[in-house]
Design an enzyme around this catalytic site. Structure first.
Site, PDB file in Angstrom:
ATOM      1  N   LYS A 156     -24.205  81.818  69.333  1.00 11.73           N
ATOM      2  CA  LYS A 156     -23.699  80.595  69.957  1.00 11.73           C
ATOM      3  C   LYS A 156     -22.647  79.958  69.045  1.00 11.73           C
ATOM      4  O   LYS A 156     -22.782  80.013  67.825  1.00 11.73           O
ATOM      5  CB  LYS A 156     -24.845  79.578  70.120  1.00 11.73           C
ATOM      6  CG  LYS A 156     -25.841  79.888  71.213  1.00 11.73           C
ATOM      7  CD  LYS A 156     -26.903  78.787  71.291  1.00 11.73           C
ATOM      8  CE  LYS A 156     -27.998  79.111  72.287  1.00 11.73           C
ATOM      9  NZ  LYS A 156     -27.549  79.133  73.686  1.00 11.73           N
TER      10      LYS A 156
ATOM     11  N   ARG B 184     -36.175  84.551  78.462  1.00 12.92           N
ATOM     12  CA  ARG B 184     -36.809  85.356  79.518  1.00 12.92           C
ATOM     13  C   ARG B 184     -37.487  86.588  78.951  1.00 12.92           C
ATOM     14  O   ARG B 184     -38.475  87.075  79.503  1.00 12.92           O
ATOM     15  CB  ARG B 184     -35.754  85.707  80.586  1.00 12.92           C
ATOM     16  CG  ARG B 184     -34.628  86.574  80.077  1.00 12.92           C
ATOM     17  CD  ARG B 184     -33.416  86.559  80.991  1.00 12.92           C
ATOM     18  NE  ARG B 184     -32.633  85.325  80.856  1.00 12.92           N
ATOM     19  CZ  ARG B 184     -31.549  85.046  81.570  1.00 12.92           C
ATOM     20  NH1 ARG B 184     -31.114  85.895  82.475  1.00 12.92           N
ATOM     21  NH2 ARG B 184     -30.896  83.920  81.372  1.00 12.92           N
TER      22      ARG B 184
HETATM   23  N1  BES Z   1     -31.888  78.137  75.050  1.00 14.42           N
HETATM   24  C1  BES Z   1     -30.794  78.495  75.867  1.00 14.42           C
HETATM   25  C2  BES Z   1     -30.604  77.565  77.068  1.00 14.42           C
HETATM   26  C3  BES Z   1     -30.296  76.121  76.777  1.00 14.42           C
HETATM   27  C4  BES Z   1     -28.996  75.651  76.831  1.00 14.42           C
HETATM   28  C5  BES Z   1     -31.312  75.213  76.513  1.00 14.42           C
HETATM   29  C6  BES Z   1     -28.722  74.325  76.582  1.00 14.42           C
HETATM   30  C7  BES Z   1     -31.033  73.884  76.269  1.00 14.42           C
HETATM   31  C8  BES Z   1     -29.736  73.438  76.304  1.00 14.42           C
HETATM   32  C9  BES Z   1     -30.990  79.904  76.393  1.00 14.42           C
HETATM   33  O1  BES Z   1     -31.687  80.763  75.567  1.00 14.42           O
HETATM   34  C10 BES Z   1     -29.623  80.480  76.568  1.00 14.42           C
HETATM   35  O2  BES Z   1     -28.966  80.654  75.590  1.00 14.42           O
HETATM   36  N2  BES Z   1     -29.244  80.778  77.803  1.00 14.42           N
HETATM   37  C11 BES Z   1     -27.976  81.332  78.083  1.00 14.42           C
HETATM   38  C12 BES Z   1     -28.165  82.411  79.100  1.00 14.42           C
HETATM   39  C13 BES Z   1     -26.945  83.276  79.294  1.00 14.42           C
HETATM   40  C14 BES Z   1     -26.684  84.085  78.047  1.00 14.42           C
HETATM   41  C15 BES Z   1     -27.189  84.180  80.469  1.00 14.42           C
HETATM   42  C16 BES Z   1     -27.084  80.214  78.610  1.00 14.42           C
HETATM   43  O3  BES Z   1     -27.571  79.312  79.296  1.00 14.42           O
HETATM   44  O4  BES Z   1     -25.895  80.236  78.303  1.00 14.42           O
HETATM   45 MN    MN Z   2     -30.422  81.686  74.139  1.00 15.78          MN
END
Ligand code: BES
Ligand code: MN
Ligand code: ZN
Length: 508
Positions: free
Chosen positions: A288, A362
């Site tokens: 990220k 997931r």
């Molecule tokens: N933990 C994140 C989701 C999240 C985003 C929680 C903002 C709280 C605030 C999750 O693990 C994630 O990174 N999801 C990705 C999924 C994508 C790679 C398909 C996302 O939402 O970008």
């Molecule tokens: Mn994530």
């Protein structure tokens, strides 16, 4: 007590329901809720003692009675209390638990703000007159106690001097001799459980990692009377939880799975609560950017809601069977991290091609859900800070609800409505699942750009079999970017109230 438990511990709040007239209440603050209608007898007689000041302020427009409007009167000689706070509740016919909670928290945040002039220890709160309104006195008393317990606590875990005073005594001033003490006690138990969830989320990943988190779970379980089992890395390997273990591999902090059990319902059905507990989500190799990573200590918010709810359910000795499962991992970058293109073997047997290591929640839940289903339960709710896409769809304050069963979905929705928390149903059409088809494995862990909250839910659905299941994506509500009058920024303890409400009615 484990160091982390000590860090997030909150001084206790003593609550009682007493029949003292408001002007006689000895307190640092007297809080008076008002509806936008004629003052009921209790408020009118207080107004008399104040020489009609409340009526005049209301007529001049200085005293607003709309939802969560406040007016502070710091010097009122006619009262035994040092200061007066009036808080609006709006139209009595439209009082919901959520609206009441917001007003109570707004008032509590004002009276618990650090004040150099005097220390605050005693707060008296006038029980709103409820004749003919939609909310029963028991529910109102419980909500006031819970929300006061919550809003008197801030997020300054590491400040030498806290900006909030977690005052020690709350008196609910009731008009009649109705015995509401059982309900204020239940309310405080709920509020303390929300605070437990908040503390776990607010403490950063260097203090909350799978092993330290699991230790706190054991301490909490011992304290409230829950059975608690912790599976360590070896035991997870023995369970063949290849999907969860792959996420954990890049971290120096080994994973844990915690199981809580509350058996109050004899041979009745068992409700399973499952939580995502990613103690830090760096994104892994699909790293990220800083802006997206800075709040990722909150990625165990789903698991914290489960811990909070299990604690409240045990404290209240609810006559139901509830089991809680939380999967604890840290998603990090190292030479041992799982990689894009890897194919994981889930506990259930489905193989998963990893095309984004940031879609890790997931992968953790796949194995934990399968564990919950095969260990035995009759209905499941999982909670996860799963997707940014859910925040795009619903904003920061509403959780997405995804389900494989309409009846179970509406029961969870009803519980959330009753608890005053915001959830909204999302689509689950079959075609979304096709978007996860893979050329090399049974499925991929990510779909295309659009509909990301739904494809994430469709992924989870593969692991719950025929068990009625609801998935709550709490990515928005779990963590607040900034403070507002009605709530502290940081962890919110979202959905603990809903889960406790759901468990209370489960088995009926
Ligand atoms: N933990 C994140 C989701 C999240 C985003 C929680 C903002 C709280 C605030 C999750 O693990 C994630 O990174 N999801 C990705 C999924 C994508 C790679 C398909 C996302 O939402 O970008
Ligand atoms: Mn994530
Ligand atoms: Zn995550």
């Amino acid at each position: 007590m484990p160091a982390l438990a000590e860090l997030i511990a909150v001084p206790p709040l003593a609550v009682s329901a007493v029949a003292t007239p408001p002007h006689e209440a000895v307190a640092d603050w007297l809080v008076v809720p008002v509806f936008d209608e004629e003052f009921p007898p209790v408020t009118a007689s207080l107004d008399d003692k104040l020489g009609g000041a409340l009526t005049r302020l209301r007529e001049s427009g200085d005293l607003g009675t709309g939802p969560a409007e406040t007016l502070v009167l710091p010097d009122v000689p006619a009262l035994a209390a040092s200061r007066l706070l009036v808080v609006g509740l709006g139209d009595p016919a439209r009082l919901t638990r959520g609206r009441l909670a917001k007003a109570v928290r707004t008032a509590t945040r004002i009276v618990s703000a650090k004040n150099d002039k005097a220390d605050v220890d005693r707060v008296a709160f006038v029980m709103p007159a409820t004749d003919g309104g939609p909310r029963a006195p028991a529910e109102i008393a419980e909500t006031i106690a819970a929300e006061v317990a919550i809003a008197r606590v801030g997020q300054g875990l590491y400040q030498r001097e806290s900006k909030r005073v977690a005052f020690g005594t709350l008196e609910l001033l009731v008009a009649t001799a109705d015995d509401l003490s059982e309900h204020v006690t239940a309310g405080v138990a709920l509020g303390e459980s929300v605070n437990l969830a908040r503390g776990l989320v607010n403490a950063p990943a260097d203090d909350v990692y799978p092993a330290s988190y699991a230790e706190v779970c054991e301490a909490v379980a011992a304290d409230v009377g829950l059975a608690c089992t912790v599976l360590d890395e070896r035991e997870l390997e023995a369970e063949r939880m290849g999907s969860m273990l792959a996420v954990a591999r890049g971290s120096d902090r080994p994973p844990r799975l915690v199981k809580f059990e509350h058996r109050g319902g004899g041979d009745g059905p068992t409700l399973a609560l499952v939580g995502k507990g990613v103690t830090f989500d760096s994104g892994g190799l699909s790293l990220k950017p800083s802006d997206g990573m800075k709040d990722m200590k909150c990625d165990m918010g789903g698991s914290a809601a489960v811990v909070g709810a299990m604690a409240a359910i045990a404290r209240r000795k609810l006559p139901v069977n509830v089991v809680g499962y939380i999967g604890l991992v840290e998603n990090m970058v190292s030479g041992n991290s799982y990689k894009l293109g890897d194919v994981l073997q889930t506990r259930q047997g489905t193989t998963v091609e990893v095309l984004n290591t940031d879609a890790e929640g997931r992968l953790v839940l796949a194995d934990v859900l399968d564990y919950a289903v095969t260990t035995g339960c009759d209905a499941i709710v999982d909670l996860a800070t799963l997707t940014g896409a859910c925040m795009v769809a619903l904003g920061e304050d509403v959780s997405g609800l995804f389900a494989n069963d309409d009846d179970w979905s509406s029961r969870v929705q009803t519980a959330a409505d009753a608890a005053g928390e915001l959830v909204w149903p999302m689509p689950m059409h079959d075609h979304f699942a096709k978007l996860l088809d893979s050329d090399v494995a049974d499925c991929k862990n990510v779909g295309p750009r659009w509909g990301g909250a739904v494809t994430a839910a469709k992924f989870l659905e593969k692991f719950v079999g025929d068990t009625p299941w609801v998935h709550l994506d709490i990515a928005g509500p779990a963590f607040a970017a900034s403070s507002k009058p009605h709530r502290e920024g940081g962890a919110t303890g979202a959905l603990v109230r809903t889960l406790v409400e759901l468990a209370s009615g489960y088995g009926e």
